[in-house]
Write a protein that holds these residues in place. Structure first.
Motif, PDB file in Angstrom:
ATOM      1  N   TRP A 159       0.839  -1.199   0.000  1.00  0.00           N
ATOM      2  CA  TRP A 159       0.000   0.000   0.000  1.00  0.00           C
ATOM      3  C   TRP A 159       0.871   1.245   0.000  1.00  0.00           C
ATOM      4  O   TRP A 159       1.753   1.402   0.850  1.00  0.00           O
ATOM      5  CB  TRP A 159      -0.895  -0.022   1.242  1.00  0.00           C
ATOM      6  CG  TRP A 159      -1.778   1.168   1.373  1.00  0.00           C
ATOM      7  CD1 TRP A 159      -1.592   2.238   2.192  1.00  0.00           C
ATOM      8  CD2 TRP A 159      -3.003   1.422   0.668  1.00  0.00           C
ATOM      9  NE1 TRP A 159      -2.617   3.134   2.038  1.00  0.00           N
ATOM     10  CE2 TRP A 159      -3.497   2.659   1.106  1.00  0.00           C
ATOM     11  CE3 TRP A 159      -3.717   0.712  -0.311  1.00  0.00           C
ATOM     12  CZ2 TRP A 159      -4.671   3.207   0.610  1.00  0.00           C
ATOM     13  CZ3 TRP A 159      -4.890   1.261  -0.799  1.00  0.00           C
ATOM     14  CH2 TRP A 159      -5.357   2.494  -0.335  1.00  0.00           C
ATOM     15  N   CYS A 160       0.621   2.127  -0.994  1.00  0.00           N
ATOM     16  CA  CYS A 160       1.324   3.411  -0.984  1.00  0.00           C
ATOM     17  C   CYS A 160       0.417   4.448  -0.336  1.00  0.00           C
ATOM     18  O   CYS A 160      -0.654   4.757  -0.867  1.00  0.00           O
ATOM     19  CB  CYS A 160       1.701   3.863  -2.400  1.00  0.00           C
ATOM     20  SG  CYS A 160       2.394   5.545  -2.358  1.00  0.00           S
ATOM     21  N   PRO A 161       0.836   4.991   0.817  1.00  0.00           N
ATOM     22  CA  PRO A 161      -0.041   5.918   1.538  1.00  0.00           C
ATOM     23  C   PRO A 161      -0.217   7.249   0.814  1.00  0.00           C
ATOM     24  O   PRO A 161      -1.244   7.902   0.985  1.00  0.00           O
ATOM     25  CB  PRO A 161       0.674   6.114   2.884  1.00  0.00           C
ATOM     26  CG  PRO A 161       2.086   5.732   2.650  1.00  0.00           C
ATOM     27  CD  PRO A 161       2.100   4.734   1.523  1.00  0.00           C
ATOM     28  N   SER A 162       0.745   7.660  -0.022  1.00  0.00           N
ATOM     29  CA  SER A 162       0.539   8.967  -0.643  1.00  0.00           C
ATOM     30  C   SER A 162      -0.219   8.852  -1.967  1.00  0.00           C
ATOM     31  O   SER A 162      -1.026   9.705  -2.296  1.00  0.00           O
ATOM     32  CB  SER A 162       1.855   9.724  -0.802  1.00  0.00           C
ATOM     33  OG  SER A 162       2.621   9.139  -1.802  1.00  0.00           O
ATOM     34  N   CYS A 163      -0.011   7.775  -2.738  1.00  0.00           N
ATOM     35  CA  CYS A 163      -0.831   7.555  -3.936  1.00  0.00           C
ATOM     36  C   CYS A 163      -2.183   6.966  -3.550  1.00  0.00           C
ATOM     37  O   CYS A 163      -3.079   6.875  -4.383  1.00  0.00           O
ATOM     38  CB  CYS A 163      -0.148   6.615  -4.925  1.00  0.00           C
ATOM     39  SG  CYS A 163       1.398   7.231  -5.569  1.00  0.00           S
ATOM     40  N   ASN A 164      -2.271   6.516  -2.288  1.00  0.00           N
ATOM     41  CA  ASN A 164      -3.521   5.951  -1.802  1.00  0.00           C
ATOM     42  C   ASN A 164      -3.958   4.762  -2.660  1.00  0.00           C
ATOM     43  O   ASN A 164      -5.120   4.622  -3.024  1.00  0.00           O
ATOM     44  CB  ASN A 164      -4.598   7.050  -1.800  1.00  0.00           C
ATOM     45  CG  ASN A 164      -5.809   6.631  -0.977  1.00  0.00           C
ATOM     46  OD1 ASN A 164      -5.672   5.846  -0.030  1.00  0.00           O
ATOM     47  ND2 ASN A 164      -6.970   7.127  -1.337  1.00  0.00           N
ATOM     48  N   LEU A 176      10.022   0.922  -1.790  1.00  0.00           N
ATOM     49  CA  LEU A 176       9.436   2.236  -2.047  1.00  0.00           C
ATOM     50  C   LEU A 176       8.484   2.180  -3.236  1.00  0.00           C
ATOM     51  O   LEU A 176       8.641   1.356  -4.139  1.00  0.00           O
ATOM     52  CB  LEU A 176      10.545   3.265  -2.341  1.00  0.00           C
ATOM     53  CG  LEU A 176      11.653   3.380  -1.296  1.00  0.00           C
ATOM     54  CD1 LEU A 176      12.700   4.396  -1.761  1.00  0.00           C
ATOM     55  CD2 LEU A 176      11.089   3.777   0.071  1.00  0.00           C
ATOM     56  N   CYS A 177       7.530   3.079  -3.246  1.00  0.00           N
ATOM     57  CA  CYS A 177       6.584   3.198  -4.366  1.00  0.00           C
ATOM     58  C   CYS A 177       7.343   3.620  -5.627  1.00  0.00           C
ATOM     59  O   CYS A 177       8.145   4.545  -5.593  1.00  0.00           O
ATOM     60  CB  CYS A 177       5.510   4.229  -4.025  1.00  0.00           C
ATOM     61  SG  CYS A 177       4.459   4.680  -5.428  1.00  0.00           S
ATOM     62  N   TRP A 178       7.052   2.933  -6.737  1.00  0.00           N
ATOM     63  CA  TRP A 178       7.757   3.228  -7.997  1.00  0.00           C
ATOM     64  C   TRP A 178       7.459   4.633  -8.504  1.00  0.00           C
ATOM     65  O   TRP A 178       8.232   5.209  -9.248  1.00  0.00           O
ATOM     66  CB  TRP A 178       7.371   2.199  -9.069  1.00  0.00           C
ATOM     67  CG  TRP A 178       5.958   2.330  -9.538  1.00  0.00           C
ATOM     68  CD1 TRP A 178       4.831   2.220  -8.783  1.00  0.00           C
ATOM     69  CD2 TRP A 178       5.510   2.610 -10.871  1.00  0.00           C
ATOM     70  NE1 TRP A 178       3.716   2.403  -9.540  1.00  0.00           N
ATOM     71  CE2 TRP A 178       4.095   2.640 -10.841  1.00  0.00           C
ATOM     72  CE3 TRP A 178       6.161   2.820 -12.090  1.00  0.00           C
ATOM     73  CZ2 TRP A 178       3.324   2.884 -11.974  1.00  0.00           C
ATOM     74  CZ3 TRP A 178       5.383   3.054 -13.218  1.00  0.00           C
ATOM     75  CH2 TRP A 178       3.989   3.085 -13.158  1.00  0.00           C
ATOM     76  N   ARG A 179       6.305   5.203  -8.101  1.00  0.00           N
ATOM     77  CA  ARG A 179       5.922   6.513  -8.647  1.00  0.00           C
ATOM     78  C   ARG A 179       6.384   7.663  -7.773  1.00  0.00           C
ATOM     79  O   ARG A 179       6.861   8.674  -8.269  1.00  0.00           O
ATOM     80  CB  ARG A 179       4.403   6.604  -8.820  1.00  0.00           C
ATOM     81  CG  ARG A 179       3.869   5.673  -9.872  1.00  0.00           C
ATOM     82  CD  ARG A 179       2.470   6.069 -10.237  1.00  0.00           C
ATOM     83  NE  ARG A 179       2.457   7.318 -10.992  1.00  0.00           N
ATOM     84  CZ  ARG A 179       1.511   8.235 -10.901  1.00  0.00           C
ATOM     85  NH1 ARG A 179       0.519   8.072 -10.071  1.00  0.00           N
ATOM     86  NH2 ARG A 179       1.582   9.323 -11.638  1.00  0.00           N
ATOM     87  N   CYS A 180       6.192   7.519  -6.449  1.00  0.00           N
ATOM     88  CA  CYS A 180       6.420   8.689  -5.604  1.00  0.00           C
ATOM     89  C   CYS A 180       7.481   8.438  -4.537  1.00  0.00           C
ATOM     90  O   CYS A 180       7.748   9.312  -3.721  1.00  0.00           O
ATOM     91  CB  CYS A 180       5.111   9.120  -4.953  1.00  0.00           C
ATOM     92  SG  CYS A 180       4.560   7.963  -3.696  1.00  0.00           S
ATOM     93  N   SER A 181       8.050   7.214  -4.513  1.00  0.00           N
ATOM     94  CA  SER A 181       9.114   6.868  -3.564  1.00  0.00           C
ATOM     95  C   SER A 181       8.695   6.946  -2.085  1.00  0.00           C
ATOM     96  O   SER A 181       9.552   7.046  -1.219  1.00  0.00           O
ATOM     97  CB  SER A 181      10.358   7.737  -3.783  1.00  0.00           C
ATOM     98  OG  SER A 181      10.868   7.478  -5.058  1.00  0.00           O
ATOM     99  N   SER A 182       7.403   6.890  -1.824  1.00  0.00           N
ATOM    100  CA  SER A 182       6.981   6.770  -0.421  1.00  0.00           C
ATOM    101  C   SER A 182       7.312   5.363   0.051  1.00  0.00           C
ATOM    102  O   SER A 182       7.366   4.422  -0.746  1.00  0.00           O
ATOM    103  CB  SER A 182       5.474   6.964  -0.289  1.00  0.00           C
ATOM    104  OG  SER A 182       5.102   8.209  -0.784  1.00  0.00           O
ATOM    105  N   VAL A 183       7.484   5.225   1.360  1.00  0.00           N
ATOM    106  CA  VAL A 183       7.708   3.900   1.927  1.00  0.00           C
ATOM    107  C   VAL A 183       6.408   3.094   1.821  1.00  0.00           C
ATOM    108  O   VAL A 183       5.345   3.560   2.230  1.00  0.00           O
ATOM    109  CB  VAL A 183       8.158   4.009   3.395  1.00  0.00           C
ATOM    110  CG1 VAL A 183       8.225   2.620   4.022  1.00  0.00           C
ATOM    111  CG2 VAL A 183       9.517   4.698   3.474  1.00  0.00           C
TER     112      VAL A 183
HETATM  113 ZN    ZN Z   1       3.145   6.375  -4.343  1.00  0.00          ZN
END
Ligand code: ZN
Ligand code: ZN
Length: 824
Positions: A159-164, A176-183
């Protein structure tokens, strides 16, 4: 016949002619034996690579060869066309996944695969992203749901918390998320599963019957299924009401437990660390480990790490307190998520104990009785006698396993159990470009499958792909909102799509009747064609795809649709194509584009090179000289045929009357060799070598021209035979030569030549003569010369006499028909 071999003209002509005359179209023909040859279908990424060229060339030689051997050959091709790259392209460039995918397919089929001259029945093309295909995924899903083989349960997702949004494993890069690098976090969601575990026992048992599969692949399947027979034992935990259950296959080592290890995800963890001063450190450790890839965590090479929880468990056999650790190598998915650790007799535990200075206790003593924890360099895992084990001291540990298991069961602190590594197959994907799961949720009726007559549940087109937010299908109101098929009330659709592995789990059945609109496939057609006689693909599919396909085949059998147990009788896993010592990849900059080879040298050269450079199961090292060599070989064949095309034009090929002729003999030896090499695990490389040798012999034979009728007839049969033998490898080339030497029919429809056993009975043999192991001479002797006569001939040889100088040799070794070694 033209003097020069113009591959472009030749290849275009024959591709057109094959297409016009539908040479490779097949239908069920009960009068003929069938052969189903299948290469794993590609993902339409947009371009084929050399790995594809190799895979399809291998399949094409087999298919063409089997055709010539009189089989009715099914050789289809299609597209595994749902999946993430199309969706990612949509997110990045705004092209609709359907448009992107279908354009890629058209390009790869028409501009690339068709240029390779592959003998596919293109009328059977299967494209999994089309409704005509995926509606049957949905139909099969409903059948499985009705039988309890498709069910829903809570499971973790990335689950990416920033891309939701939920991320596929491929979209998680180093945690990390491939798009926004969030954990990336782990989140529990309700997901659909296929109950593959219901078939675990059968999937395992049949690995012993798949004798046409590489042992390596079977081992990987067995390990993945992972059946282990053992004992579950309950350890009480101090200060905690619940018991900690562990699974072990080594109850004989229960007295050697010096610590316990639990998975970071273990549900008891919080109650174990509650109020302990270690609690914060443990939580930090767990957070870190949860971000690691699970497969990597259990990899042998992966660094084993752990942390003490502050809690102690009590061994029910000897009432000892042992510390409870959290270990990164323990997975919740396997066994109970907790293991007992016996460092003296398990290497991983041993290394862990040494790293964290945890005591080691020997409970299985070896025959020399010299195992001592103070001096042990590694765990002792072999057989021995139980020691430090209370009432079991002195028991051989093999017997001890049963005795301790009995004891545990009698004391009611545990039970015998079978454990499987195999988990049910989670198929829910929170993605757009896949098969919609045909389920409706009604407030009144609950979970209701879509009625069969309402299939397919079509993918909506009014979905904006952003890579953010919930499942893309949930964004489409027209899709999401529906009515209940049971009560007609307001309801909503399932908005997850299926794992694309579902698509590839039964496509081989669809090829049997690809346009069937009444059923996933026609039972009679599948009865004729199935099972696949030869399946060819990469070793990277050794586990999941092959296991899922086997599972689906068994489910489909149990649905009464197919009378077979296994989809693939024989499996060939071809090696990789490597260059400069590494697999071709963009990041390494060592990619050779097939288009370049096709344009510069042509398909026949590309095929010949990829088949000649290595046996199929080995890695193929790219070599520019190798490609050049294949190209020159074709020119060399063309040149000799051209030079003698007039000599042989109206000549009848030689028969039995030519048996004493050396080219006639070579021709028949070559038929035998090429046939045997193809039959013997597809050793195309040595088969092609034999063709090269034969061409050398033809040059030799014709050095001084061909003058007699016999020579002309022999040359005619040599040219015809060579052309036939080369045709599965370089099909356009062979067709052109065949036509140029006066044959009206296509070579693709000719039978494979048969060798004349009389012609190859050797009249003479060459014997190597060695003195003290060094080659000194060669003798030509009549075939079948006895060892005694061969020895006498060797000793009479003047070169040998120089060494023996009239003295009798110390020893003579004769290898029948091959070698005489004289020791002086
Ligand atoms: Zn993301
Ligand atoms: Zn309802």
């Amino acid at each position: 016949m033209e003097e020069r071999y113009d591959f472009k003209k030749v290849e275009e002509r024959w591709q057109r002619l094959w297409q016009e005359s539908k040479t490779f179209k097949v239908t069920e023909d009960p009068a003929k034996p069938k052969y189903y040859c299948l290469e794993m279908f590609p993902y339409p990424s947009g371009r084929i690579h050399m790995g594809h060229v190799r895979n399809y060339s291998i399949g094409d030689v087999i298919s063409r060869y089997k055709r010539m051997r009189g089989f009715n050959v099914l050789h289809p091709m299609g597209w595994d066309s749902f999946g993430l790259p199309a969706e990612n392209a949509a997110i990045k460039h705004g092209t609709h996944p359907a448009k992107w995918t279908l354009e890629n397919i058209a390009f790869m089929r028409d501009k690339q695969l068709k240029r390779l001259g592959l003998s596919y029945d293109w009328d059977r093309e299967v494209t999994t992203c089309l409704e005509e295909y995926y509606r049957w995924n949905q139909w099969l899903f409903i059948k499985m749901y009705e039988r309890g083989l498709a069910y829903k349960k809570l499971s973790y997702v990335n689950w990416c918390p920033s891309c939701n949004t939920v991320l596929a494993n491929e979209q998680v890069e180093d945690g990390l998320c491939w798009r926004c690098s969030s954990v990336v976090q782990h989140k529990e969601l309700e997901q659909w599963f296929f109950k593959i575990t219901a078939y675990a026992e059968e999937l395992l048992a049949y690995t012993d019957k798949l004798t046409g599969w590489p042992e390596r692949v079977l081992t990987m399947q067995r390990n993945w299924i992972g059946k282990s027979v053992g004992v579950e034992v309950d350890f009480s935990v101090e200060g905690v009401g619940e018991k900690l259950a562990i699974f072990t296959t080594r109850p004989d080592t229960l007295y050697g437990v010096t610590f316990m290890s639990i998975a970071p995800e273990h549900p008891m963890l919080e109650s174990l660390i509650k109020g302990k001063r270690e609690a914060d450190d443990v939580r930090a450790f767990v957070q870190r480990v949860m971000r690691e890839d699970k497969a990597a965590r259990t990899d042998e090479a992966h660094e084993k790490e752990g942390i003490f929880t502050g809690a102690y468990a009590v061994n029910p056999l000897n009432n000892e307190r042992v510390p409870v650790w959290v270990g990164n190598f323990v997975l919740m998915e396997y066994g109970t998520g907790a293991i007992m650790s016996v460092p003296a007799h398990d290497q991983r535990d041993f290394e862990f104990a040494k790293k964290y200075t945890i005591p080691v206790r020997v409970v299985i003593q070896n025959a020399e009785k010299n195992l001592d924890p103070a001096t042990m360099k590694e765990a002792y895992i072999a057989e021995g006698t139980m020691v430090n084990s209370g009432p079991f001291d002195g028991t051989p540990n093999g017997k001890g396993k049963e005795a301790v298991a009995d004891y545990v069961e009698r004391k009611k602190t545990g039970r015998r159990t079978v454990n499987w590594r195999l988990r049910d197959w989670g198929i829910s994907r929170q993605r757009y470009w896949g098969t919609p799961i045909p389920i409706i949720y009604c407030e009144k009726c609950g979970v209701v499958p879509v009625a069969e007559k309402n299939l397919p549940v079509k993918l909506p087109t009014d979905v904006a792909l952003t890579g953010k937010g919930q499942s893309p299908l949930a964004e489409s109101k027209s899709f999401r909102e529906t009515t209940c098929p049971t009560c007609g009330g307001k309801a909503r659709r399932e908005t997850d799509t299926m794992d694309t592995f579902v698509d590839s789990s039964w496509y081989f059945l669809r090829y049997c009747s690809p346009r069937d609109d009444k059923a996933p496939f026609d039972k009679k057609a599948a009865g004729y064609w199935m099972s696949v006689d030869q399946y060819i693909g990469g070793i990277e599919h050794a586990v999941l795809h092959l296991l899922y396909a086997r599972f689906f085949t068994k489910v489909i059998r149990d649905l009464g649709l197919f009378n077979g147990d296994e989809p693939f009788l024989n499996l060939l896993t071809q090696g990789m194509v490597i260059k400069d010592g590494a697999k071709m990849s963009k990041s390494k900059g060592n990619v050779v584009d097939p288009d370049f080879i096709l344009t510069k040298y042509g398909a026949d050269t590309a095929r010949l090179f990829s088949l000649f450079a290595a046996p199929p199961e080995r890695d193929l090292e790219w070599s520019d000289q190798g490609v050049d060599g294949a190209y020159r070989f074709l020119h060399r064949v063309w040149a000799i045929v051209y030079r003698h095309s007039r000599d042989v034009l109206n000549v009848k090929p030689a028969g039995a009357e030519a048996r004493g002729d050396r080219l006639y003999r070579k021709t028949h030896l070559t038929i035998k060799k090429v046939t045997e090499d193809i039959e013997r695990e597809f050793h195309f490389n040595t088969a092609i070598s034999a063709l090269m040798e034969m061409v050398n012999e033809m040059y030799d034979y014709t050095t001084d021209g061909v003058s007699t009728d016999l020579q002309r007839a022999v040359l005619r049969s040599a040219i015809d035979t060579l052309t036939l033998l080369i045709s599965p490898f370089a099909p356009h080339f062979a067709e052109e030569l065949w036509a140029s030497t006066g044959h009206p029919a296509h070579i693709a429809n000719e039978p494979w030549p048969q060798h004349d056993p009389e012609a190859i009975k050797a009249s003479e043999v060459t014997i190597i003569v060695q003195v003290n192991g060094k080659v000194r001479s060669k003798l030509t002797l009549p075939a079948g010369t006895s060892d005694k006569d061969a020895e006498a001939a060797a000793l009479a040889d003047p070169k040998v006499k120089e060494f023996t100088r009239g003295n009798p040799p110390k020893k003579v070794v004769v290898v029948q028909g091959k070698l005489v070694n004289v020791v002086v």
